[in-house]
Design an enzyme around this catalytic site. Structure first.
Site, short mmCIF file in Angstrom:
data_model
loop_
_atom_site.label_atom_id
_atom_site.label_comp_id
_atom_site.label_asym_id
_atom_site.label_seq_id
_atom_site.Cartn_x
_atom_site.Cartn_y
_atom_site.Cartn_z
N GLU A 293 36.29 50.54 51.76
CA GLU A 293 36.79 50.23 50.42
C GLU A 293 37.38 51.50 49.82
OE1 GLU A 293 33.46 48.47 48.36
OE2 GLU A 293 33.69 46.58 49.39
N HIS B 198 37.46 46.68 37.51
CA HIS B 198 37.83 46.37 38.89
C HIS B 198 39.30 45.99 38.89
CE1 HIS B 198 37.89 44.65 42.88
NE2 HIS B 198 36.64 45.04 43.08
N ARG C 182 39.12 53.37 42.47
CA ARG C 182 39.31 52.19 41.64
C ARG C 182 39.99 52.47 40.30
NH1 ARG C 182 34.03 48.58 41.99
NH2 ARG C 182 34.69 48.15 44.11
N HIS D 97 33.99 45.63 35.02
CA HIS D 97 33.21 45.35 36.24
C HIS D 97 31.87 46.07 36.30
CE1 HIS D 97 32.66 44.25 40.41
NE2 HIS D 97 32.59 45.51 40.79
N ARG E 70 32.21 55.25 39.54
CA ARG E 70 31.40 54.85 40.71
C ARG E 70 32.26 54.60 41.93
NH1 ARG E 70 29.70 49.56 42.85
NH2 ARG E 70 31.20 48.74 41.37
P1 FAD Z 1 21.66 42.44 38.26
O1 FAD Z 1 21.76 42.05 39.66
O2 FAD Z 1 22.84 42.19 37.38
O3 FAD Z 1 20.41 41.69 37.65
C1 FAD Z 1 20.13 41.76 36.27
C2 FAD Z 1 18.91 40.93 35.99
O4 FAD Z 1 18.45 41.19 34.68
C3 FAD Z 1 19.12 39.43 36.06
O5 FAD Z 1 18.00 38.85 36.69
C4 FAD Z 1 19.15 39.02 34.59
O6 FAD Z 1 18.73 37.70 34.36
C5 FAD Z 1 18.14 39.99 34.03
N1 FAD Z 1 18.23 40.22 32.59
C6 FAD Z 1 19.22 40.79 31.89
N2 FAD Z 1 18.89 40.87 30.59
C7 FAD Z 1 17.65 40.34 30.48
C8 FAD Z 1 16.76 40.10 29.39
N3 FAD Z 1 17.06 40.45 28.14
N4 FAD Z 1 15.58 39.51 29.64
C9 FAD Z 1 15.23 39.12 30.89
N5 FAD Z 1 16.03 39.34 31.97
C10 FAD Z 1 17.21 39.93 31.74
N6 FAD Z 1 28.20 46.54 44.01
C11 FAD Z 1 28.15 46.97 45.27
O7 FAD Z 1 27.50 47.98 45.57
N7 FAD Z 1 28.79 46.27 46.25
C12 FAD Z 1 29.50 45.15 46.00
O8 FAD Z 1 30.04 44.53 46.90
C13 FAD Z 1 29.58 44.68 44.66
N8 FAD Z 1 30.28 43.57 44.36
C14 FAD Z 1 30.23 43.09 43.08
C15 FAD Z 1 30.86 41.89 42.78
C16 FAD Z 1 30.76 41.33 41.52
C17 FAD Z 1 31.44 40.03 41.21
C18 FAD Z 1 30.02 42.01 40.52
C19 FAD Z 1 29.89 41.43 39.15
C20 FAD Z 1 29.42 43.23 40.80
C21 FAD Z 1 29.51 43.77 42.08
N9 FAD Z 1 28.90 44.98 42.39
C22 FAD Z 1 28.88 45.42 43.69
C23 FAD Z 1 28.04 45.65 41.43
C24 FAD Z 1 26.58 45.26 41.74
O9 FAD Z 1 26.54 43.91 42.14
C25 FAD Z 1 25.68 45.46 40.55
O10 FAD Z 1 25.85 46.74 40.01
C26 FAD Z 1 24.22 45.31 40.97
O11 FAD Z 1 24.03 44.10 41.63
C27 FAD Z 1 23.32 45.40 39.76
O12 FAD Z 1 22.03 45.10 40.17
P2 FAD Z 1 20.87 45.13 39.11
O13 FAD Z 1 19.64 44.77 39.84
O14 FAD Z 1 20.92 46.39 38.35
O15 FAD Z 1 21.25 43.97 38.06
C1 SIN Z 2 34.12 44.50 45.67
O1 SIN Z 2 33.74 43.75 46.56
O2 SIN Z 2 35.29 44.82 45.47
C2 SIN Z 2 33.11 45.05 44.75
C3 SIN Z 2 32.54 46.26 45.33
C4 SIN Z 2 31.84 47.03 44.28
O3 SIN Z 2 31.95 46.76 43.09
O4 SIN Z 2 31.16 47.98 44.66
#
Ligand code: FAD
Ligand code: SIN
Length: 528
Positions: free
Chosen positions: A113, A234, A280, A341, A376
């Site tokens: 990427e 993004h 990005r 994003h 990032r």
């Molecule tokens: P999340 O997975 O967002 O989980 C947040 C949790 O908190 C959820 O369970 C939610 O319900 C809970 N929550 C929030 N507020 C509250 C509240 N007030 N009370 C109770 N629960 C709450 N990153 C990569 O490294 N590789 C990728 O390929 C990639 N692709 C992506 C594609 C998309 C479409 C998106 C949106 C992001 C992508 N990212 C990617 C970024 C990455 O997915 C996120 O940064 C990462 O998953 C965040 O993980 P997390 O555990 O911090 O939060």
């Molecule tokens: C993507 O698949 O383009 C998302 C990857 C990322 O946000 O790290």
């Protein structure tokens, strides 16, 4: 009646579940998720997890790529621990049952990427996050000391008010549970794993839960928050009137996808020697500049030269989703636009996820560990969630041992004189207004004047929301509105302070990087 746990984890994405799995070996864990257990950015992640697993790769290369993307603001120790502990964490995920694509030789099929100098991204087709979340939830279900409260929203953190000002320990949180009741949840250790805040902008790749609740709660509790001006856009989300937040993974460009104007002309080499694989922020700004120059509403991402068999096999989910909107990506270029994003800033933590509030930890996208600096590197965030989730769980064991699980005089939630709202229109109106003003005034390209406009409007909106919050009974919508307003305020404050352009913060007033004055984090906190 109050609920108690040793570890209260707010969020069930990769970071929260990585923490919970480990912590459940040390005590009772309660995981709160705002909607269904799996819903969050993790579930929607497409591209994969960056980690040093290929024969031509090294920790030094991954560290260098991360530092370069971070534009001088990464904390080197955070980068080193993430990169060095990454491969072991990925293998642990595999041992929990996560299945990633492999080559016929059995090696991981690594993709590439933007900003990566090597192929180093493990993936499960183009639905990596879904597979990761499935494996982690299945592992959690095997743990006896781990319970979930889905459809439950943490509202605010609970602080020990008897301690001297600013030193009060976090004792848990108030939460609106699925039953509709507001409960006091006591814990020895509270972990914010609430993900990002994409919903603060009008256009975002993020799911609905991404309203920055963790950052907003921590800020209100007096924790240090940093670098909120660095919001990553993004470059390629699907442009279609009926598509809500559908990402077109960077892996498409990694596999040879080409960006074109509507006229068919390619333009990325005018902006960066790495063209489509530039970092990005460069690609998002280039698209933004071309859209402003041409007046078009979208640019095109062209995969048609790569062949139908490759495109449909490598990107089955993206192919199917686009097909559902009438776009056959094997024969037609995809209309795309940039969208909010990833939140690079967040609640400031040390290398073990500790925040500046005793008893409070933050992991994943809600945290600012220093890994990402001003920008990032793609696919480094799932990795960060894995590494820091586990580090925090190890570190907080001793913290939990000394702490009480219940306060002596439990401060139960006091609804005061709140009544049912008869003015919900305020919530929908202010929700739209904040997201639109953030998009128009605090987006990819900023100016001091636009930031001032945003700040003036936000001050009024926050006042109105505060009044509404205390007058009417609390609902999830109101909690989220209050949080996006606070996060918008933090983004504007940090952006206003930074008088330079760096990484994801670009202002026409100060178009150059200024290491002498601004080679540092933007840290912000308020009196609890
Ligand atoms: P999340 O997975 O967002 O989980 C947040 C949790 O908190 C959820 O369970 C939610 O319900 C809970 N929550 C929030 N507020 C509250 C509240 N007030 N009370 C109770 N629960 C709450 N990153 C990569 O490294 N590789 C990728 O390929 C990639 N692709 C992506 C594609 C998309 C479409 C998106 C949106 C992001 C992508 N990212 C990617 C970024 C990455 O997915 C996120 O940064 C990462 O998953 C965040 O993980 P997390 O555990 O911090 O939060
Ligand atoms: C993507 O698949 O383009 C998302 C990857 C990322 O946000 O790290």
């Amino acid at each position: 009646m109050a609920l108690t746990a040793d570890f209260l984890v707010i969020g069930g994405g990769i970071a929260g579940l990585s923490f919970a799995l480990r912590a459940a070996e040390q005590g009772e864990v309660l995981v709160l998720t705002k909607r269904a257990r799996q819903e969050g950015s993790t579930y929607h992640a497409q591209g994969g997890i960056a980690s040093v697993l290929g024969p031509d790769d090294s920790f030094e290369h991954h560290v260098e790529d991360t530092l370069l993307a971070g534009a001088g603001l990464c904390r080197r120790e955070a980068v080193e621990v993430t990169v060095r502990e990454g491969p072991e964490r990925v293998r642990e995920l595999v041992s929990l049952g996560a299945e990633f694509n492999r080559r016929p030789s059995g090696e991981f099929d690594l993709t590439r990427e933007g900003g990566h100098s090597r192929r180093r991204i493990v993936h499960a087709g183009d639905i990596t996050g879904r597979e990761v979340e499935r494996a982690l939830l299945a592992a959690c279900d095997e743990r006896p000391h781990l319970a979930f409260h889905p459809e439950s929203t943490a509202i605010d953190l609970l602080l020990d008010r008897k301690a001297p000002r600013g030193q009060g320990r976090c004792l848990g949180a108030y939460a609106l549970l699925a039953s509709g009741k507001i409960e006091t949840l006591f814990a020895k250790v509270t972990v914010l794993a609430t993900g990002g805040a994409g919903k603060v902008y009008l256009y975002t790749s993020n799911p609905d839960v991404a309203t920055g609740d963790g950052v907003a709660m921590a800020y209100r509790a007096g924790a240090q928050v940093a670098n909120m001006e660095f919001y990553q856009f993004h470059p390629t989300c699907l442009y279609h009137p009926e598509a809500k937040s559908f990402l077109i993974s960077e892996a498409l460009r990694g596999e040879g996808g080409r960006l074109r104007l509507k006229s068919g002309e390619r333009f990325m080499s005018r902006y960066h020697p790495m063209a489509e694989l530039a970092p990005r922020d460069v690609v998002a700004r280039a698209i933004d500049a071309e859209l402003k120059r041409t007046g078009d509403e979208w640019v095109l991402l062209d995969m048609t030269h790569l062949g139908r068999a490759f495109v449909t096999e490598r990107f089955p989910n993206i192919y199917a989703q686009c097909k559902a909107f009438g776009i056959d990506i094997a024969s037609q270029p995809i209309p795309v636009v940039p969208a909010a994003h990833y939140q690079c800033g967040g609640v400031v933590t040390d290398l073990d996820g500790r925040t500046s509030v005793p008893g409070l930890y933050a992991v994943g996208e809600a945290a600012c560990t220093g890994l990402h600096g001003a920008n990032r590197l793609a696919s480094n965030s799932l990795l960060e969630g894995l590494v820091f989730g586990q580090r925090a769980a190890k570190a907080c064991a001793s913290d939990a041992r000394g702490a009480r699980r219940e306060a002596e005089e439990p401060p139960e939630w006091d609804p005061g004189a709140a009544v049912e709202s008869d003015e919900s229109v305020l919530v929908t109106h202010n929700w739209d207004e904040i997201r639109r003003l953030m998009w128009n005034y605090v987006g990819i390209v900023r100016t001091g004047k636009r930031l001032m406009r945003a700040r003036r409007r936000l001050d009024l909106l926050r006042e109105e929301i505060r009044e509404y919050y205390w007058r009417f009974k609390v609902t999830r919508d109101v909690v989220e509105l209050r949080n996006i307003a606070d996060v918008a305020h933090l983004i504007v404050e940090c952006a206003t302070r930074r008088k330079e352009s760096r990484g994801l913060h670009y202002t026409l007033d100060y178009p150059n990087r200024d290491d002498h004055n601004w080679g540092r984090d933007t840290v912000i906190s308020r009196e609890p």
